[in-house]
Scaffold this motif. Structure first.
Motif, PDB file in Angstrom:
ATOM      1  N   THR A 263      -8.400  15.334  -9.994  1.00 49.78           N
ATOM      2  CA  THR A 263      -7.126  15.450  -9.289  1.00 49.78           C
ATOM      3  C   THR A 263      -7.344  15.285  -7.784  1.00 49.78           C
ATOM      4  OG1 THR A 263      -7.261  17.861  -9.031  1.00 49.78           O
ATOM      5  CG2 THR A 263      -6.208  17.008 -11.040  1.00 49.78           C
TER       6      THR A 263
ATOM      7  N   GLU B 242      -5.797  16.761  -5.493  1.00 51.09           N
ATOM      8  CA  GLU B 242      -5.743  18.083  -4.859  1.00 51.09           C
ATOM      9  C   GLU B 242      -7.135  18.683  -4.709  1.00 51.09           C
ATOM     10  OE1 GLU B 242      -3.990  22.565  -5.953  1.00 51.09           O
ATOM     11  OE2 GLU B 242      -3.698  20.856  -7.302  1.00 51.09           O
TER      12      GLU B 242
ATOM     13  N   HIS C 291      -0.604   9.788 -16.681  1.00 51.02           N
ATOM     14  CA  HIS C 291      -0.911  11.146 -16.237  1.00 51.02           C
ATOM     15  C   HIS C 291      -2.277  11.571 -16.775  1.00 51.02           C
ATOM     16  CE1 HIS C 291       3.060  12.391 -14.582  1.00 51.02           C
ATOM     17  NE2 HIS C 291       3.457  11.365 -15.308  1.00 51.02           N
TER      18      HIS C 291
ATOM     19  N   SER D 132      -0.550  15.366 -12.162  1.00 51.81           N
ATOM     20  CA  SER D 132      -1.408  14.410 -11.454  1.00 51.81           C
ATOM     21  C   SER D 132      -1.596  13.138 -12.268  1.00 51.81           C
ATOM     22  CB  SER D 132      -2.781  15.035 -11.175  1.00 51.81           C
ATOM     23  OG  SER D 132      -2.655  16.155 -10.332  1.00 51.81           O
ATOM     24  N   LYS D 133      -1.585  12.011 -11.565  1.00 49.76           N
ATOM     25  CA  LYS D 133      -1.746  10.726 -12.222  1.00 49.76           C
ATOM     26  C   LYS D 133      -3.132  10.142 -11.968  1.00 49.76           C
ATOM     27  CE  LYS D 133       3.136   9.460 -12.340  1.00 49.76           C
ATOM     28  NZ  LYS D 133       4.145   8.437 -11.958  1.00 49.76           N
TER      29      LYS D 133
END
Length: 278
Positions: free
Chosen positions: A31, A33, A87, A98-99
């Motif tokens: 991800t 993030e 995803h 999240s993709k």
């Protein structure tokens, strides 16, 4: 608790590498993030690269889509546009917000961030030299060059690494000589030092040699220190992969720290940092 990025023990620093961009065991893989968090914090973090249909790289581990994403089929047969619409899945197989990212998406993301000077993003190329065409190599260089100072490129095929690294000046490289059956072959032959000599010769420019932790510990059981010759050659050692924090893995990590490995790949950096901060 210590930050989940390193362990200092007996005058030696060992980094905790966030395997597949996981901060903790419950995290989904890859991800944006978590990658941004690691790079801001100054962590070592690893993501994988596989080739897609439009002659570029996707940030995925598997050559097929089903396990990690909401897609189906081979990554190699899937377009960049389709991949960006998929995803990622969590550890239970459920889709998350999240993709999937392509390599250029990841690099663009990081060029917009303030990256800690100690942060190191490992791009682990999961294919071989034969899979590389000119478009892939050129695209890799265009994407990675702006962040090359914070990146290390690794693979089990050093010819592939040398080819890709040539397109991004200043990019560091690493080499993983461990394959299926390597541990059993070494236990049978006992030729641990020859194995390391071959790895160093195969990858003369590699900054880091990536070794399955089981091989490191099996060598010690046989009375052979395979870390020392790598350090003597001016390289660093990453021991992979500690998947979870258990009494057995704590004992294994304690041994790896005693052997002075420079980095430990783990799916639970937070858990290991908590244990070894006590």
């Amino acid at each position: 608790m210590n930050q989940p990025i390193l362990i200092d023990r007996d005058g030696h620093r060992t980094w905790l590498k966030w395997h597949r961009a996981r901060h903790r065991a419950a995290d989904p893989v890859f991800t944006g993030e978590r990658i941004i968090e690691a790079m801001r914090l100054g962590a070592s973090i690893e993501v994988d690269l596989v080739i897609h249909a439009d002659h570029g790289c996707a940030v995925l581990h598997d050559l097929t889509l089903e396990r990690e994403t909401t897609g189906t089929g081979r990554v190699r047969d899937t377009s960049a546009t389709t991949l960006r619409q998929l995803h990622l899945r969590d550890n239970d197989g459920q889709p998350i917000a999240s993709k999937v990212m392509l390599l250029e998406d990841l690099c663009a993301l990081l060029t917009r961030e303030t990256v800690h000077p100690d942060a190191l993003l490992q791009l682990d190329f999961k294919e071989d030299r034969q899979a590389l065409g000119p478009e892939i190599v050129t695209g890799f260089g265009v994407s990675v060059s702006p962040i090359a100072g914070s990146v290390i490129l690794s693979s089990g095929d050093f010819d592939a690494i040398a080819t890709l690294a040539g397109s991004a000046p200043g990019l560091r490289t690493g080499y993983d000589p461990c394959h299926r059956g390597t541990l059993a072959a070494l236990q049978a032959s006992g030729n641990y030092l020859g194995f390391i000599e071959d790895a160093l010769a195969t990858a003369p420019d590699a900054d880091i040699i990536y070794l399955a932790y089981e091989i490191v510990l099996a060598a010690e059981d046989a009375g052979v220190d395979i870390i020392a010759p790598i350090h003597a050659a001016g390289r660093r050692v990453d021991a992979w992969t500690i998947n979870s924090v258990t009494p057995q893995s704590i004992e294994q990590v304690t041994r790896l720290l005693r052997l002075r490995v420079d980095q430990i790949t783990t799916d639970d950096p937070e858990g290991l940092a908590e244990v070894f901060s006590k």
